[in-house]
Design an enzyme around this catalytic site. Structure first.
Site, PDB file in Angstrom:
ATOM      1  N   GLY A   1       3.652   6.262   8.215  1.00  0.00           N
ATOM      2  CA  GLY A   1       4.950   6.590   7.878  1.00  0.00           C
ATOM      3  C   GLY A   1       5.636   5.533   8.059  1.00  0.00           C
ATOM      4  O   GLY A   1       6.885   5.481   7.656  1.00  0.00           O
ATOM      5  N   ASN A   2       5.359   4.788   9.218  1.00  0.00           N
ATOM      6  CA  ASN A   2       6.106   3.590   9.650  1.00  0.00           C
ATOM      7  C   ASN A   2       6.006   2.611   8.574  1.00  0.00           C
ATOM      8  O   ASN A   2       6.649   1.363   8.850  1.00  0.00           O
ATOM      9  CB  ASN A   2       5.834   3.250  10.928  1.00  0.00           C
ATOM     10  CG  ASN A   2       6.682   3.754  12.023  1.00  0.00           C
ATOM     11  OD1 ASN A   2       6.073   4.747  12.701  1.00  0.00           O
ATOM     12  ND2 ASN A   2       7.917   3.736  12.163  1.00  0.00           N
ATOM     13  N   SER A   3       4.818   2.338   7.967  1.00  0.00           N
ATOM     14  CA  SER A   3       4.658   1.284   7.076  1.00  0.00           C
ATOM     15  C   SER A   3       5.752   0.921   6.270  1.00  0.00           C
ATOM     16  O   SER A   3       6.424   1.717   5.600  1.00  0.00           O
ATOM     17  CB  SER A   3       3.204   1.662   6.300  1.00  0.00           C
ATOM     18  OG  SER A   3       2.204   1.790   7.123  1.00  0.00           O
TER      19      SER A   3
ATOM     20  N   HIS B   1       0.956  -1.168   0.102  1.00  0.00           N
ATOM     21  CA  HIS B   1      -0.164   0.060   0.040  1.00  0.00           C
ATOM     22  C   HIS B   1       0.628   1.385   0.088  1.00  0.00           C
ATOM     23  O   HIS B   1       0.436   2.331  -0.268  1.00  0.00           O
ATOM     24  CB  HIS B   1      -1.003   0.083   1.289  1.00  0.00           C
ATOM     25  CG  HIS B   1      -0.181   0.305   2.572  1.00  0.00           C
ATOM     26  ND1 HIS B   1       0.035  -0.799   3.353  1.00  0.00           N
ATOM     27  CD2 HIS B   1      -0.010   1.390   3.216  1.00  0.00           C
ATOM     28  CE1 HIS B   1       0.606  -0.311   4.508  1.00  0.00           C
ATOM     29  NE2 HIS B   1       0.677   0.842   4.438  1.00  0.00           N
TER      30      HIS B   1
ATOM     31  N   LEU C   1      -7.897 -24.678  -3.706  1.00  0.00           N
ATOM     32  CA  LEU C   1      -8.927 -25.843  -3.785  1.00  0.00           C
ATOM     33  C   LEU C   1     -10.353 -25.101  -3.915  1.00  0.00           C
ATOM     34  O   LEU C   1     -10.724 -24.370  -3.070  1.00  0.00           O
ATOM     35  CB  LEU C   1      -8.677 -26.656  -2.444  1.00  0.00           C
ATOM     36  CG  LEU C   1      -9.700 -27.684  -2.554  1.00  0.00           C
ATOM     37  CD1 LEU C   1      -9.444 -28.716  -3.587  1.00  0.00           C
ATOM     38  CD2 LEU C   1      -9.745 -28.631  -1.308  1.00  0.00           C
ATOM     39  N   GLY C   2     -10.968 -25.625  -4.991  1.00  0.00           N
ATOM     40  CA  GLY C   2     -12.253 -25.202  -5.277  1.00  0.00           C
ATOM     41  C   GLY C   2     -13.249 -26.218  -4.821  1.00  0.00           C
ATOM     42  O   GLY C   2     -13.151 -27.331  -5.268  1.00  0.00           O
TER      43      GLY C   2
ATOM     44  N   LEU D   1     -20.952 -27.085  -3.437  1.00  0.00           N
ATOM     45  CA  LEU D   1     -21.938 -27.692  -2.899  1.00  0.00           C
ATOM     46  C   LEU D   1     -23.233 -28.060  -3.563  1.00  0.00           C
ATOM     47  O   LEU D   1     -23.632 -27.008  -4.473  1.00  0.00           O
ATOM     48  CB  LEU D   1     -22.420 -27.111  -1.579  1.00  0.00           C
ATOM     49  CG  LEU D   1     -21.486 -27.056  -0.586  1.00  0.00           C
ATOM     50  CD1 LEU D   1     -21.863 -26.411   0.676  1.00  0.00           C
ATOM     51  CD2 LEU D   1     -20.748 -28.136  -0.017  1.00  0.00           C
TER      52      LEU D   1
ATOM     53  N   ASP E   1       0.146  -7.731   1.404  1.00  0.00           N
ATOM     54  CA  ASP E   1       0.646  -6.260   1.651  1.00  0.00           C
ATOM     55  C   ASP E   1       2.025  -6.071   1.566  1.00  0.00           C
ATOM     56  O   ASP E   1       2.485  -5.520   2.246  1.00  0.00           O
ATOM     57  CB  ASP E   1       0.008  -5.584   2.973  1.00  0.00           C
ATOM     58  CG  ASP E   1      -0.125  -4.117   2.752  1.00  0.00           C
ATOM     59  OD1 ASP E   1       0.224  -3.737   1.714  1.00  0.00           O
ATOM     60  OD2 ASP E   1       0.091  -3.376   3.643  1.00  0.00           O
TER      61      ASP E   1
END
Length: 298
Positions: free
Chosen positions: A232-234, A131, A289-290, A293, A161
């Site tokens: 700002g630390n991100s 981000h 994995l799909g 039902l 992220d």
């Protein structure tokens, strides 16, 4: 025969000493090698702390001196598309005014943002948050020693992220990954550029590990800390007292926008896995994995 027995203890003693020295060398952590052959820094074992004045820990300055040069400030610029007024697209209006429209209607303003990053390879690769650099048109990296360089995006992984960017500079400081051994209660230091005031170090402990189901990222396994983390630390570093990278700071829980002592960092193990995948394939490939039902017939 007696002469043989006289020398035998000395031979055995020498063999024991050689074996002990060899065992000590094997216990030292070896410098890891990246999949593409680049030699990475080895994890530091000894804490870099000052206990000289009163017998207790009085300073973590040695760990900061080792780690801080590898934490960078990131400045991004993004061109914002300005919505034109409907009159400006009206043919009659434009025919009347021609090219005499004010310059401000033909310009797109720039939106600037701040963040941090961590140099993790000597050939210029930097880990930061997705981000921080997402949709940026220009990324400038500022090092602690005053050098600046424009960075290019190598790859991004929005699900964790994380993003990898690269700068073309020599003699770069690098932080080694700490991939295991983190315990709740361990002292940690957060390094970043909060609110754009400049590189700042805050101290706390590991409050929890394995934090998930927070709704921050798709894949979550956070290290929680009470070290102050602010905007700002991100993308900045969470390190231990030996100067190893525990994780990349990514988010805080706050109702005010400032630190309330609940911050989250992406563990170094995930950071390393994502970086290696991006450098190999340009993206992170995950299995899935799909399952669907269907109603059963009576």
């Amino acid at each position: 025969m007696r002469r043989t027995f006289t020398w035998l203890p000395w031979v055995l003693l020498i063999l024991v000493i050689i074996g002990f020295l060899g065992w000590q060398q094997l216990q030292k952590p070896k410098a890891p090698v990246a999949p593409d052959g680049v030699k990475m820094p080895a994890e530091k074992v000894e804490p870099l702390i000052d206990t000289s004045r009163s017998g207790g820990v009085v300073s973590y300055s040695a760990a900061v001196r080792v780690a801080a040069p590898a934490v960078v400030n990131i400045f991004t610029t993004q061109k914002v598309k300005q919505q034109a007024h409907p009159l400006l697209t009206d043919p009659v209006f434009r025919e009347f005014f021609g090219d005499q429209l004010p310059d401000q209607y033909g310009q797109s303003p720039n939106e600037n943002s701040l963040g941090s990053g961590v140099i993790v390879r000597p050939d210029g690769y930097i880990l930061t948050n997705n981000h921080v650099i997402a949709q940026a048109d220009q990324i400038v990296v500022a090092l602690q020693d005053g050098r600046r360089a424009e960075a290019k995006v190598v790859g991004m992984d929005p699900d964790t992220d994380l993003a990898v960017i690269k700068i073309e500079l020599d003699q770069l400081p690098v932080l080694p990954f700490k991939l295991s051994g983190n315990e709740v209660g361990d002292v940690v230091l957060a390094i970043g550029n909060p609110f754009g005031v400049g590189q700042t170090v805050t101290q706390g402990i590991i409050s929890a590990t394995g934090r998930s189901d927070l709704g921050i990222n798709t894949y979550e396994d956070f290290v929680q800390t009470d070290a102050a983390i602010n905007p700002g630390n991100s993308g900045g570093a969470l390190i231990d007292v030996a100067g190893n990278l525990i994780g990349v700071n990514t988010a805080i829980f706050s109702q005010t926008g400032g630190s309330l002592g609940i911050g989250f960092a992406i563990p170094a193990k995930i950071c390393q896995q994502v970086m290696n995948a991006i450098l190999k394939d340009g993206r992170v490939v995950r299995g899935w994995l799909g399952i669907s039902l269907l109603p059963t017939e009576p």
